[in-house]
Design an enzyme around this catalytic site. Structure first.
Site, PDB file in Angstrom:
ATOM      1  N   PHE A 251       0.752  -1.109  -0.178  1.00 17.73           N
ATOM      2  CA  PHE A 251      -0.050  -0.002  -0.064  1.00 17.73           C
ATOM      3  C   PHE A 251       0.757   1.168   0.058  1.00 17.73           C
ATOM      4  O   PHE A 251       0.514   2.076   0.633  1.00 17.73           O
ATOM      5  CB  PHE A 251      -1.041  -0.090   1.352  1.00 17.73           C
ATOM      6  CG  PHE A 251      -2.026  -1.151   0.722  1.00 17.73           C
ATOM      7  CD1 PHE A 251      -3.191  -0.689   0.449  1.00 17.73           C
ATOM      8  CD2 PHE A 251      -1.899  -2.202   1.397  1.00 17.73           C
ATOM      9  CE1 PHE A 251      -4.289  -1.752   0.066  1.00 17.73           C
ATOM     10  CE2 PHE A 251      -2.745  -3.363   1.264  1.00 17.73           C
ATOM     11  CZ  PHE A 251      -3.744  -3.060   0.496  1.00 17.73           C
ATOM     12  N   CYS A 262     -14.500  -0.898  -1.018  1.00 21.85           N
ATOM     13  CA  CYS A 262     -14.347  -1.006   0.354  1.00 21.85           C
ATOM     14  C   CYS A 262     -13.628   0.264   1.047  1.00 21.85           C
ATOM     15  O   CYS A 262     -14.142   0.777   1.883  1.00 21.85           O
ATOM     16  CB  CYS A 262     -13.474  -2.092   0.544  1.00 21.85           C
ATOM     17  SG  CYS A 262     -14.440  -3.603   0.522  1.00 21.85           S
TER      18      CYS A 262
HETATM   19  P1  NAD Z   1     -22.035  -7.242  -3.600  1.00 15.78           P
HETATM   20  O1  NAD Z   1     -22.847  -5.924  -3.881  1.00 15.78           O
HETATM   21  O2  NAD Z   1     -21.260  -7.898  -4.738  1.00 15.78           O
HETATM   22  O3  NAD Z   1     -23.019  -8.212  -3.131  1.00 15.78           O
HETATM   23  C1  NAD Z   1     -24.194  -8.153  -2.295  1.00 15.78           C
HETATM   24  C2  NAD Z   1     -25.151  -9.141  -2.749  1.00 15.78           C
HETATM   25  O4  NAD Z   1     -26.192  -9.262  -1.539  1.00 15.78           O
HETATM   26  C3  NAD Z   1     -25.937  -8.866  -3.967  1.00 15.78           C
HETATM   27  O5  NAD Z   1     -25.883  -9.830  -4.837  1.00 15.78           O
HETATM   28  C4  NAD Z   1     -27.409  -8.643  -3.542  1.00 15.78           C
HETATM   29  O6  NAD Z   1     -28.450  -8.809  -4.312  1.00 15.78           O
HETATM   30  C5  NAD Z   1     -27.329  -9.365  -2.330  1.00 15.78           C
HETATM   31  N1  NAD Z   1     -28.419  -9.079  -1.348  1.00 15.78           N
HETATM   32  C6  NAD Z   1     -28.743  -8.010  -0.754  1.00 15.78           C
HETATM   33  N2  NAD Z   1     -29.609  -8.010   0.411  1.00 15.78           N
HETATM   34  C7  NAD Z   1     -30.070  -9.514   0.276  1.00 15.78           C
HETATM   35  C8  NAD Z   1     -31.046 -10.227   0.947  1.00 15.78           C
HETATM   36  N3  NAD Z   1     -31.754  -9.729   1.802  1.00 15.78           N
HETATM   37  N4  NAD Z   1     -31.132 -11.509   0.570  1.00 15.78           N
HETATM   38  C9  NAD Z   1     -30.262 -11.991  -0.084  1.00 15.78           C
HETATM   39  N5  NAD Z   1     -29.456 -11.451  -0.894  1.00 15.78           N
HETATM   40  C10 NAD Z   1     -29.218 -10.040  -0.726  1.00 15.78           C
HETATM   41  O7  NAD Z   1     -21.139  -6.854  -2.257  1.00 15.78           O
HETATM   42  P2  NAD Z   1     -19.750  -7.415  -2.192  1.00 15.78           P
HETATM   43  O8  NAD Z   1     -18.813  -6.790  -2.720  1.00 15.78           O
HETATM   44  O9  NAD Z   1     -19.647  -8.850  -1.747  1.00 15.78           O
HETATM   45  O10 NAD Z   1     -19.771  -7.095  -0.436  1.00 15.78           O
HETATM   46  C11 NAD Z   1     -20.668  -7.713   0.818  1.00 15.78           C
HETATM   47  C12 NAD Z   1     -20.092  -7.182   1.784  1.00 15.78           C
HETATM   48  O11 NAD Z   1     -18.753  -7.448   2.104  1.00 15.78           O
HETATM   49  C13 NAD Z   1     -19.877  -5.780   2.128  1.00 15.78           C
HETATM   50  O12 NAD Z   1     -20.267  -5.285   3.603  1.00 15.78           O
HETATM   51  C14 NAD Z   1     -18.575  -5.366   1.878  1.00 15.78           C
HETATM   52  O13 NAD Z   1     -18.282  -4.130   2.424  1.00 15.78           O
HETATM   53  C15 NAD Z   1     -17.649  -6.521   2.426  1.00 15.78           C
HETATM   54  N6  NAD Z   1     -16.550  -6.839   1.881  1.00 15.78           N
HETATM   55  C16 NAD Z   1     -16.239  -6.749   0.515  1.00 15.78           C
HETATM   56  C17 NAD Z   1     -15.116  -7.234   0.017  1.00 15.78           C
HETATM   57  C18 NAD Z   1     -14.767  -6.805  -1.376  1.00 15.78           C
HETATM   58  O14 NAD Z   1     -13.805  -6.833  -1.813  1.00 15.78           O
HETATM   59  N7  NAD Z   1     -15.843  -6.592  -2.214  1.00 15.78           N
HETATM   60  C19 NAD Z   1     -14.186  -7.531   0.958  1.00 15.78           C
HETATM   61  C20 NAD Z   1     -14.312  -7.370   2.239  1.00 15.78           C
HETATM   62  C21 NAD Z   1     -15.462  -7.427   2.768  1.00 15.78           C
END
Ligand code: NAD
Length: 450
Positions: A251, A262
């Site tokens: 980083f 994020c």
């Molecule tokens: P994303 O938006 O790609 O996926 C979230 C999914 O959840 C979507 O497909 C949505 O349709 C589904 N969803 C929402 N409400 C729902 C419900 N009630 N029932 C069923 N499905 C539902 O998000 P992401 O990037 O996978 O991130 C998810 C979480 O993990 C977030 O809090 C994010 O901050 C955290 N996170 C993300 C990363 C990353 O690199 N993307 C890394 C670490 C942590």
């Protein structure tokens, strides 16, 4: 163990696949039926290196399936993971509505004695709040609510999951912690450190870790600005400080500022939660402000140089917030391109993976499948995402396709000498006289300050 995964985005799909690889049986559900249908058809809605092959393998072995109803997904689960979105509210605080709605939905159907595990990144105190929601929904609290924050990085998500720096598990009681630990026993045997703690600690580790990493990026970007003004090279300075084991090299790549799904959201959420708790985090507040300003400033500089040469067409290489992913959420590339559009410039764009986002600011941007096509007739080319494809560009061919010769390398991908030799007027980040400010301007500013 039998696992239910609620949410099949980057985190849900990767975690589900990796848990199945560890030998667990996983049922996945998403509220978006089209996404679920695509996954069921083996057509993954996200790009993550190696995921599609591993997903197909665990599915063929019968260890992973998609389920269209929440009830069927969780009814016989030992653990139900929530991997739903946690987007920001206008004031930066986390919008927990997806987490709370999902918790309400699953709480009705989870077996007594099972564990609800929050994988989503949430504000400190969320699990405590979910316990109340669950108790209200079920009439009693006969399931546990635990925290297991995710640290994977898009682009290397599978390796990050299978060889994590640490696994953080937060719960209220030892029995829940033991069962959670069992889930990851193979990873622990392979050397992954495991932290067993309270849900509050686990929740805070995630936000504090991301804020700290973002601070490293913000710091090196400020150092890069100083390098440009003082004849130094940020690459060498970063190497020199990164070799200090107390600091580490990660980083410390100067660039257009942090972005992605994020860091921007997590730093804002961390700052907002701290403000609400009456313990503001001024370092993080300032970091957020400076990061936003940086992207605006870079776009202004690109626009000025393009206009000064009598031009109006910019070829933008990259849309994804970083290499190795198709994710454009809060991408610095998209922010810079939108700002260029707002200044009336024409933008021709290329990215090897990402699609053009539908944001209002991206209206009128044209997308090309070949970088040399995108560069055709451009006055300026700007490298925005650190794809290897751009390191390997044929610079002579690129220059020949263009009308002008300005090159902004916002990721320091190229050797300045190679670019200059190909006929470009090269500007990198924090690279002394070749930086965003010309030596002449830097000299003027230094004189004015003296
Ligand atoms: P994303 O938006 O790609 O996926 C979230 C999914 O959840 C979507 O497909 C949505 O349709 C589904 N969803 C929402 N409400 C729902 C419900 N009630 N029932 C069923 N499905 C539902 O998000 P992401 O990037 O996978 O991130 C998810 C979480 O993990 C977030 O809090 C994010 O901050 C955290 N996170 C993300 C990363 C990353 O690199 N993307 C890394 C670490 C942590």
């Amino acid at each position: 163990m039998k696992i239910a995964m609620i949410g099949t985005g980057y985190v849900g799909l990767t975690t589900a696949t990796c848990l199945a690889m560890l030998g667990h049986t996983v049922s996945c559900h998403d509220r978006d039926p089209r996404r679920l249908a695509a996954i069921a058809a083996g057509d993954l809605p996200i790009y993550e290196p190696g995921l599609a092959e591993r997903f197909a393998a665990v599915r063929a072995e019968g260890r992973l399936k998609t389920v269209t109803s929440t009830k069927a997904c969780v009814a016989d689960a030992d653990m139900v993971f929530l991997a739903v979105g946690t987007p920001p509210q206008p004031d930066g605080a986390i919008d927990l509505s997806q987490v709370e709605t999902a918790a309400q939905d699953v709480a009705r159907h989870m077996p007594s004695g099972s564990i609800l595990v929050v994988k989503s990144t949430v504000a400190v105190g969320t699990c405590r709040r979910l316990r109340q929601i669950v108790a209200r929904q079920r009439g009693r609290l006969d399931i546990s609510v635990a925290s297991n924050p995710e640290f994977l990085r898009e682009g290397s998500a599978i390796a990050d999951f299978l060889k994590p720096d640490r696994i953080v598990l937060g719960a209220d009681d030892d029995a829940t912690l033991s069962r959670l630990r069992e889930l990851y026993v193979d990873l622990e045997k392979r050397g992954a450190p495991v932290i067993l703690t309270s849900t509050e600690n686990a929740e805070l580790v995630k936000h504090a870790a991301n804020s700290f990493l973002a601070l490293k990026i913000g710091f090196i970007n400020d150092v890069a600005d100083l390098c440009e003004q003082s004849g130094a090279d940020v690459g060498v300075v970063a190497q020199g400080i990164g070799l200090d084991r107390r600091i580490g090299p990660a980083f410390l790549a100067a660039g257009p500022g942090f972005g992605g799904s994020c860091f921007p959201k997590d730093t804002r959420a961390f700052a907002a939660a701290a403000r609400r708790a009456g313990t503001p985090q001024p370092l993080v507040e300032l970091l957020i402000e400076r990061n936003d300003q940086r992207q605006a400033r870079l776009a202004q500089r690109i626009a000025e140089v393009t206009r000064r040469a009598g031009g109006r067409v910019v070829a933008a290489m990259g849309l994804a917030f970083k290499a190795g992913t198709d994710d454009t959420r809060e991408s610095p590339a998209v922010t810079v391109i939108s700002a260029l559009r707002a200044r009336g410039l024409e933008v021709r764009c290329h990215d090897p993976r990402a699609q053009l986002p539908t944001d209002e600011g991206m209206r009128g941007v044209t997308m090309f499948s070949c970088p040399y096509e995108a560069a055709k007739g451009a006055d300026t080319v700007t490298l925005l995402t650190e794809w290897d494809d751009y390191r390997a560009l044929d610079l002579v061919r690129l220059r020949a396709a263009m009308r002008g010769n300005a090159l902004f390398d916002l990721r320091n991908l190229l050797e300045p000498r190679d670019a200059t030799r190909a006929g470009f007027n090269y500007r990198g980040i924090g690279r002394a006289s070749l930086g965003m400010a010309s030596r002449h301007e830097a000299g003027e500013r230094l004189t004015a300050a003296e």
